[in-house]
Scaffold this motif. Sequence first.
Motif, PDB file in Angstrom:
ATOM      1  N   VAL A 125       0.970  -1.173   0.146  1.00 11.08           N
ATOM      2  CA  VAL A 125      -0.073   0.211  -0.089  1.00 11.08           C
ATOM      3  C   VAL A 125       0.910   1.335  -0.003  1.00 11.08           C
ATOM      4  CG1 VAL A 125      -1.871   1.374   1.228  1.00 11.08           C
ATOM      5  CG2 VAL A 125      -1.797  -1.193   1.388  1.00 11.08           C
ATOM      6  N   VAL A 126       0.605   2.229  -0.884  1.00  9.92           N
ATOM      7  CA  VAL A 126       1.348   3.341  -0.842  1.00  9.92           C
ATOM      8  C   VAL A 126       0.797   4.530  -0.903  1.00  9.92           C
ATOM      9  CG1 VAL A 126       3.344   2.053  -2.388  1.00  9.92           C
ATOM     10  CG2 VAL A 126       1.416   3.388  -3.541  1.00  9.92           C
ATOM     11  N   THR A 127       1.238   5.810  -0.332  1.00 12.34           N
ATOM     12  CA  THR A 127       0.453   7.053  -0.263  1.00 12.34           C
ATOM     13  C   THR A 127       1.377   8.115  -0.766  1.00 12.34           C
ATOM     14  OG1 THR A 127      -0.659   6.261   1.666  1.00 12.34           O
ATOM     15  CG2 THR A 127      -0.380   8.537   1.534  1.00 12.34           C
ATOM     16  N   GLY A 183       4.860   7.666   1.361  1.00 14.78           N
ATOM     17  CA  GLY A 183       5.154   6.560   2.337  1.00 14.78           C
ATOM     18  C   GLY A 183       4.605   5.154   2.044  1.00 14.78           C
ATOM     19  N   PHE A 184       4.920   4.252   2.523  1.00  9.81           N
ATOM     20  CA  PHE A 184       4.310   2.896   2.205  1.00  9.81           C
ATOM     21  C   PHE A 184       4.300   1.955   3.536  1.00  9.81           C
ATOM     22  CE2 PHE A 184       9.173   2.417   1.538  1.00  9.81           C
ATOM     23  CZ  PHE A 184       9.244   1.247   2.463  1.00  9.81           C
ATOM     24  N   CYS A 185       3.265   0.910   3.182  1.00 12.48           N
ATOM     25  CA  CYS A 185       2.872   0.355   4.374  1.00 12.48           C
ATOM     26  C   CYS A 185       4.061  -0.726   4.720  1.00 12.48           C
ATOM     27  CB  CYS A 185       1.760  -0.548   3.869  1.00 12.48           C
ATOM     28  SG  CYS A 185       0.881  -1.393   5.530  1.00 12.48           S
ATOM     29  N   HIS A 200       3.754  -1.850  12.909  1.00 14.52           N
ATOM     30  CA  HIS A 200       2.816  -2.048  12.133  1.00 14.52           C
ATOM     31  C   HIS A 200       2.591  -0.641  11.477  1.00 14.52           C
ATOM     32  CE1 HIS A 200      -0.332  -3.172   8.840  1.00 14.52           C
ATOM     33  NE2 HIS A 200      -1.156  -2.078   9.543  1.00 14.52           N
ATOM     34  N   LEU A 201       2.991  -0.039  10.329  1.00 11.46           N
ATOM     35  CA  LEU A 201       2.792   1.386   9.978  1.00 11.46           C
ATOM     36  C   LEU A 201       2.287   1.327   8.763  1.00 11.46           C
ATOM     37  CD1 LEU A 201       3.638   4.062  10.886  1.00 11.46           C
ATOM     38  CD2 LEU A 201       5.659   3.818   9.607  1.00 11.46           C
ATOM     39  N   CYS A 202       1.218   2.052   8.655  1.00  9.90           N
ATOM     40  CA  CYS A 202       0.218   2.341   7.438  1.00  9.90           C
ATOM     41  C   CYS A 202       0.962   3.213   6.549  1.00  9.90           C
ATOM     42  CB  CYS A 202      -1.208   2.728   7.568  1.00  9.90           C
ATOM     43  SG  CYS A 202      -1.988   1.382   8.718  1.00  9.90           S
ATOM     44  N   ALA A 203       0.648   3.206   5.355  1.00  6.94           N
ATOM     45  CA  ALA A 203       1.152   4.160   4.409  1.00  6.94           C
ATOM     46  C   ALA A 203       1.023   5.663   4.739  1.00  6.94           C
ATOM     47  CB  ALA A 203       1.039   3.946   2.756  1.00  6.94           C
ATOM     48  N   GLU A 204      -0.220   6.155   5.106  1.00  4.22           N
ATOM     49  CA  GLU A 204      -0.535   7.407   5.445  1.00  4.22           C
ATOM     50  C   GLU A 204       0.069   7.919   6.626  1.00  4.22           C
ATOM     51  OE1 GLU A 204      -4.538   5.303   3.826  1.00  4.22           O
ATOM     52  OE2 GLU A 204      -2.718   4.745   5.193  1.00  4.22           O
ATOM     53  N   ALA A 214      -6.960   3.874  12.875  1.00  6.34           N
ATOM     54  CA  ALA A 214      -5.718   4.272  13.440  1.00  6.34           C
ATOM     55  C   ALA A 214      -5.131   5.482  12.621  1.00  6.34           C
ATOM     56  CB  ALA A 214      -4.729   3.355  13.455  1.00  6.34           C
ATOM     57  N   CYS A 215      -5.172   5.460  11.190  1.00  2.00           N
ATOM     58  CA  CYS A 215      -4.537   6.507  10.530  1.00  2.00           C
ATOM     59  C   CYS A 215      -5.598   7.913  10.810  1.00  2.00           C
ATOM     60  CB  CYS A 215      -4.386   6.189   9.048  1.00  2.00           C
ATOM     61  SG  CYS A 215      -3.003   5.034   8.804  1.00  2.00           S
ATOM     62  N   ARG A 216      -6.849   7.603  10.535  1.00  2.00           N
ATOM     63  CA  ARG A 216      -7.776   8.533  10.755  1.00  2.00           C
ATOM     64  C   ARG A 216      -7.385   9.354  12.266  1.00  2.00           C
ATOM     65  NH1 ARG A 216     -13.412   6.008   8.344  1.00  2.00           N
ATOM     66  NH2 ARG A 216     -12.309   5.169   6.666  1.00  2.00           N
TER      67      ARG A 216
END
Length: 141
Positions: A29-31, A43-45, A54-58, A95-97
């Motif tokens: 997943v990319v952002t 960024g990327f997941c 665990h780090l999301c792209a956002e 979590a990103c929101r």
Amino acid sequence: MDKWEELYLAAKPLYKPHDVSPFIYAQHVVTAIEAENGEIFTGFCFEATAGVFHLCAERAAAFNMFQSSGQTKIKRIMTFRDHVPVKGDSMPCGACREFLLQLDVANSDIEFMVDYQKRSTVTLAELMPHWWGEQRLTEED
């Protein structure tokens, strides 16, 4: 070229899904985000089975923005996997929101790409209409 296309082209080269190890999967997943001053950060997941990292792209892109420039306000975010967003298939996780609102309450105005072809967007405020942090901010004033 509009800003959405710029965001897509900035993030697209990061899409390279692969196993880093038997326990970590990355870049699926990319952002790309547009900061308040117009700069673009990506960024990327990065998913680890330990869960701790665990780090999301956002969140990765927002961290890159803050680390590089000290900025906390974001105008636009485009997140996707192997294709541009279609019919809301690339919305940020809870979590990103939450993180984006905690980073800066003005981020409630962030536009997320819902459908790239139609240029349909949704704001963070629409995704989080009754954010618990609003009360804390009101109490501080």
